[in-house]
Design a protein around this motif. Structure first.
Motif, PDB file in Angstrom:
ATOM      1  N   ARG A 248      -8.591  12.566  -4.546  1.00 28.29           N
ATOM      2  CA  ARG A 248      -7.187  12.978  -4.666  1.00 28.29           C
ATOM      3  C   ARG A 248      -6.256  11.893  -4.144  1.00 28.29           C
ATOM      4  O   ARG A 248      -5.189  11.650  -4.714  1.00 28.29           O
ATOM      5  CB  ARG A 248      -6.960  14.286  -3.897  1.00 28.29           C
ATOM      6  N   CYS A 249      -6.638  11.225  -3.056  1.00 23.79           N
ATOM      7  CA  CYS A 249      -5.801  10.138  -2.535  1.00 23.79           C
ATOM      8  C   CYS A 249      -5.713   8.989  -3.548  1.00 23.79           C
ATOM      9  O   CYS A 249      -4.632   8.411  -3.776  1.00 23.79           O
ATOM     10  CB  CYS A 249      -6.364   9.629  -1.205  1.00 23.79           C
ATOM     11  N   THR A 250      -6.828   8.646  -4.164  1.00 23.21           N
ATOM     12  CA  THR A 250      -6.823   7.567  -5.160  1.00 23.21           C
ATOM     13  C   THR A 250      -5.967   7.933  -6.361  1.00 23.21           C
ATOM     14  O   THR A 250      -5.179   7.107  -6.867  1.00 23.21           O
ATOM     15  CB  THR A 250      -8.264   7.272  -5.601  1.00 23.21           C
ATOM     16  N   SER A 251      -6.093   9.154  -6.837  1.00 21.51           N
ATOM     17  CA  SER A 251      -5.314   9.572  -8.004  1.00 21.51           C
ATOM     18  C   SER A 251      -3.821   9.619  -7.695  1.00 21.51           C
ATOM     19  O   SER A 251      -2.992   9.170  -8.514  1.00 21.51           O
ATOM     20  CB  SER A 251      -5.800  10.936  -8.492  1.00 21.51           C
ATOM     21  N   VAL A 252      -3.444  10.107  -6.513  1.00 21.35           N
ATOM     22  CA  VAL A 252      -2.017  10.164  -6.191  1.00 21.35           C
ATOM     23  C   VAL A 252      -1.469   8.769  -5.926  1.00 21.35           C
ATOM     24  O   VAL A 252      -0.291   8.469  -6.232  1.00 21.35           O
ATOM     25  CB  VAL A 252      -1.771  11.092  -4.988  1.00 21.35           C
ATOM     26  N   ARG A 314      -2.072  13.738  12.062  1.00 23.80           N
ATOM     27  CA  ARG A 314      -0.894  12.968  11.715  1.00 23.80           C
ATOM     28  C   ARG A 314      -1.268  11.525  11.360  1.00 23.80           C
ATOM     29  O   ARG A 314      -2.215  10.959  11.916  1.00 23.80           O
ATOM     30  CB  ARG A 314       0.075  12.940  12.901  1.00 23.80           C
ATOM     31  N   GLN A 315      -0.530  10.948  10.414  1.00 24.65           N
ATOM     32  CA  GLN A 315      -0.750   9.542  10.050  1.00 24.65           C
ATOM     33  C   GLN A 315      -0.109   8.641  11.113  1.00 24.65           C
ATOM     34  O   GLN A 315       1.033   8.856  11.516  1.00 24.65           O
ATOM     35  CB  GLN A 315      -0.143   9.234   8.688  1.00 24.65           C
ATOM     36  N   ALA A 316      -0.843   7.661  11.533  1.00 19.26           N
ATOM     37  CA  ALA A 316      -0.365   6.752  12.587  1.00 19.26           C
ATOM     38  C   ALA A 316      -0.012   5.400  11.998  1.00 19.26           C
ATOM     39  O   ALA A 316      -0.739   4.865  11.162  1.00 19.26           O
ATOM     40  CB  ALA A 316      -1.453   6.572  13.662  1.00 19.26           C
ATOM     41  N   GLY A 317       1.149   4.819  12.459  1.00 19.35           N
ATOM     42  CA  GLY A 317       1.514   3.444  12.093  1.00 19.35           C
ATOM     43  C   GLY A 317       2.083   3.296  10.706  1.00 19.35           C
ATOM     44  O   GLY A 317       2.164   2.172  10.201  1.00 19.35           O
ATOM     45  N   VAL A 318       2.521   4.327  10.017  1.00 20.99           N
ATOM     46  CA  VAL A 318       3.094   4.235   8.675  1.00 20.99           C
ATOM     47  C   VAL A 318       4.466   4.877   8.722  1.00 20.99           C
ATOM     48  O   VAL A 318       4.595   6.099   8.857  1.00 20.99           O
ATOM     49  CB  VAL A 318       2.198   4.933   7.628  1.00 20.99           C
ATOM     50  N   GLY A 319       5.533   4.070   8.644  1.00 20.47           N
ATOM     51  CA  GLY A 319       6.902   4.561   8.639  1.00 20.47           C
ATOM     52  C   GLY A 319       7.524   4.426   7.264  1.00 20.47           C
ATOM     53  O   GLY A 319       6.833   4.225   6.261  1.00 20.47           O
ATOM     54  N   VAL A 390       7.677  -4.043  -2.150  1.00 18.92           N
ATOM     55  CA  VAL A 390       7.569  -3.405  -0.831  1.00 18.92           C
ATOM     56  C   VAL A 390       7.091  -1.959  -0.965  1.00 18.92           C
ATOM     57  O   VAL A 390       6.252  -1.471  -0.197  1.00 18.92           O
ATOM     58  CB  VAL A 390       8.920  -3.500  -0.087  1.00 18.92           C
ATOM     59  N   LEU A 391       7.652  -1.261  -1.973  1.00 20.73           N
ATOM     60  CA  LEU A 391       7.225   0.118  -2.197  1.00 20.73           C
ATOM     61  C   LEU A 391       5.733   0.190  -2.546  1.00 20.73           C
ATOM     62  O   LEU A 391       5.025   1.096  -2.097  1.00 20.73           O
ATOM     63  CB  LEU A 391       8.058   0.749  -3.328  1.00 20.73           C
ATOM     64  N   ALA A 396       0.519   1.853  -0.789  1.00 17.25           N
ATOM     65  CA  ALA A 396      -0.894   1.600  -0.476  1.00 17.25           C
ATOM     66  C   ALA A 396      -1.201   1.965   0.963  1.00 17.25           C
ATOM     67  O   ALA A 396      -2.216   2.616   1.267  1.00 17.25           O
ATOM     68  CB  ALA A 396      -1.217   0.128  -0.748  1.00 17.25           C
ATOM     69  N   GLU A 397      -0.291   1.544   1.890  1.00 16.82           N
ATOM     70  CA  GLU A 397      -0.511   1.900   3.292  1.00 16.82           C
ATOM     71  C   GLU A 397      -0.382   3.413   3.504  1.00 16.82           C
ATOM     72  O   GLU A 397      -1.141   4.017   4.279  1.00 16.82           O
ATOM     73  CB  GLU A 397       0.505   1.168   4.166  1.00 16.82           C
TER      74      GLU A 397
END
Length: 514
Positions: A248-252, A314-319, A390-391, A396-397
């Motif tokens: 699901r992560c790859t497809s999204v 929670r996701q860490a380090g991604v703003g 950048v997007l 990707a991150e």
């Protein structure tokens, strides 16, 4: 029979008193003696014809068949009719055992001698078979009769003579009562033996032991099987759910990168909100998939697990994407765009100057505006491409962080489910063990009861056996007195010899006759 004072006494009462003194705990035979003669025999042996013939010849004596006797009624004498067609079988002998169980006076008649010339051989075979079946039938007289012959007159004189001789004996009542006592004592001994040996009890005990072993084995095997099944299902769930989350992560990620390649600068805020919605949707789908899969695992294992959702990590380090801090790149892009615009303006101004010298000033202004427009377009295009790049990196991150969070969520949920299912499995195993322990307790109690009953039955047999065997031996001695033995042999020999002479006259010469 007379008592010590010389007074007449009832033979039945005397026999009851004699045997009752030996075994006072055994009740007398509960039978009612009817003054009738029972005529019976195997199927199609001709007993009905013999009974009718005897009733016609001796109307003063009541002849009955087995169906005419009520339960508890026994005859004074028994006429057992066998067919001359074939020798007796064990089942035929059993018919005589049932008919003469309480009667000592028995006369055997071989019927249908007019239709079978080898009846002498059959009669001798029947005599031997009956004597081998039970010793009491050794002295039983055998006669030959023709109750309903196709030719000639019916012959039953030897049978009537044997009956008259047997019924005229003044010891008939006494011997019949002794025979009834013999049956009662033998049945009592058999009951003690059956109770002591306990074939049915032993089979029941074996079945109970097998059931107990199966119950204990089922607990051990069931616990191991459920533990192995739980471990296998949990491992499969961990692999499948991890694959589902990563897929699901790859497809999204692919979907959002395609959308990011077509986004405009005005649509950036809306696109960022759309990204968060899509990520939330993926999180919900993965969470629902985890819940459904773990519920199926619990249902397949038959365990009441509670696969409630836990908060996702929670996701860490991604703003948010860094779209504003790029001053130096903006200056460089503006300088390149200005140079490009100035070159385009100078080129167009020369073109206008050559084509229309009068419009040189107007052309210079138009070319200057066009150069400025090109410069602005270059700057904006380069800024948009930069923002899209950048997007793309940010997506990707973002999806990588999402995949990491979902992997952590899958691991956490599966671990929590494993703990819950293991706890439920332990409770179920304890419940099964308690249920089996209760069943084993009931089985052990029944086994102890059967063992105690067997010991009691053996003790009862040991206590009552000597007296019963002594009484049975006394009854056998009374039945085997020289007087009765002598009378039985005399009747048997004379009736058999007369029967052979009369049957020769009826049947005529046949094969094997001297």
């Amino acid at each position: 029979m007379t008592d010590r004072d010389g007074a007449e006494t009832d033979p039945v009462v005397a026999v009851d008193a004699f045997v009752g003194a030996l075994v006072p705990d055994v009740r007398p035979p509960a039978v009612r003696r009817r003054d009738v003669v029972l005529v019976t025999g195997p199927w199609l042996a001709g007993s009905t014809s013999v009974a009718r013939l005897l009733a016609d010849r001796r109307p003063d004596v009541e002849f009955v068949e087995a169906d005419d006797l009520r339960p508890g009624e026994v005859p004074v004498a028994v006429v057992f009719v066998a067919s001359a067609a074939a020798p007796l079988t064990p089942s035929d002998c059993a018919v005589l055992d049932m008919a003469a169980a309480h009667t000592d006076v028995v006369i055997c008649a071989l019927a249908k001698i007019d239709a079978h010339r080898n009846f002498r051989d059959v009669l001798e075979a029947d005599r031997e078979a009956l004597a081998a079946h039970a010793p009491r039938y050794t002295r039983v007289p055998w006669v030959a009769v023709a109750a309903a012959p196709e030719l000639g007159e019916p012959r039953c004189e030897d049978l009537l003579t044997g009956l008259d001789t047997a019924l005229a004996d003044d010891t008939v009542s006494r011997r019949n009562r002794l025979r009834a006592w013999e049956f009662r004592l033998t049945s009592t001994v058999d009951q003690y033996d059956i109770a002591a040996d306990g074939a049915g009890r032993e089979a029941r005990m074996e079945a109970l032991r097998a059931e107990r072993d199966d119950a204990l084995r089922s607990v051990r095997v069931g616990r191991s099987e459920r533990a192995v099944a739980l471990r296998s299902q949990i491992q499969q769930a961990r692999v499948q759910l991890s694959y589902f989350a990563r897929n699901r992560c790859t497809s999204v990620r692919t979907e959002l990168q395609e959308d990011a390649a077509a986004v405009s600068r005005r649509g950036l805020p809306e696109f960022l909100a759309y990204v968060e919605r899509r990520i939330g949707t993926v999180v919900g789908e993965v969470d629902a998939g985890i819940t459904e899969h773990l519920s199926d695992v619990a249902a397949e294992l038959g365990l009441p697990a509670d696969p409630t959702a836990t908060p996702m990590a929670r996701q860490a380090g991604v703003g948010p994407p860094p779209l504003k801090s790029r001053r130096l790149e903006t200056r460089l892009t503006a300088l390149v765009g200005a140079g490009l615009g100035l070159g385009i303006a100078l080129t167009l101004s020369r073109l206008f100057a050559d084509l229309a010298p009068g419009l040189t000033a107007v052309g210079a202004v138009v070319c200057l505006l066009l150069g400025v427009a090109v410069t602005v377009w270059v700057v904006n295009t380069r800024s948009l491409l930069h923002d899209r790049a950048v997007l793309d990196r940010w997506l990707a991150e973002r999806t990588a962080g999402l995949r990491s969070a979902l992997d952590q969520t899958v691991a956490t949920r599966v671990l929590a489910a494993e703990m819950a299912l293991t706890s439920a499995l332990s409770q179920q195993a304890e419940a099964d063990a308690a249920r089996v322990a209760e069943r084993v307790r009931v089985i052990d109690a029944e086994l102890r009861a059967h063992e105690a009953a067997r010991l009691q039955a053996r003790a009862a047999r040991e206590a009552a056996g000597p007296a019963l065997r002594a009484a049975l031996s006394a009854v056998h001695r009374e039945l085997g007195t020289p007087e009765s033995d002598r009378n039985g042999h005399a009747v048997g020999d004379s009736v058999a010899e007369d029967a052979e002479q009369e049957s020769d006259a009826v049947a005529g010469p046949g094969p094997g006759r001297d």
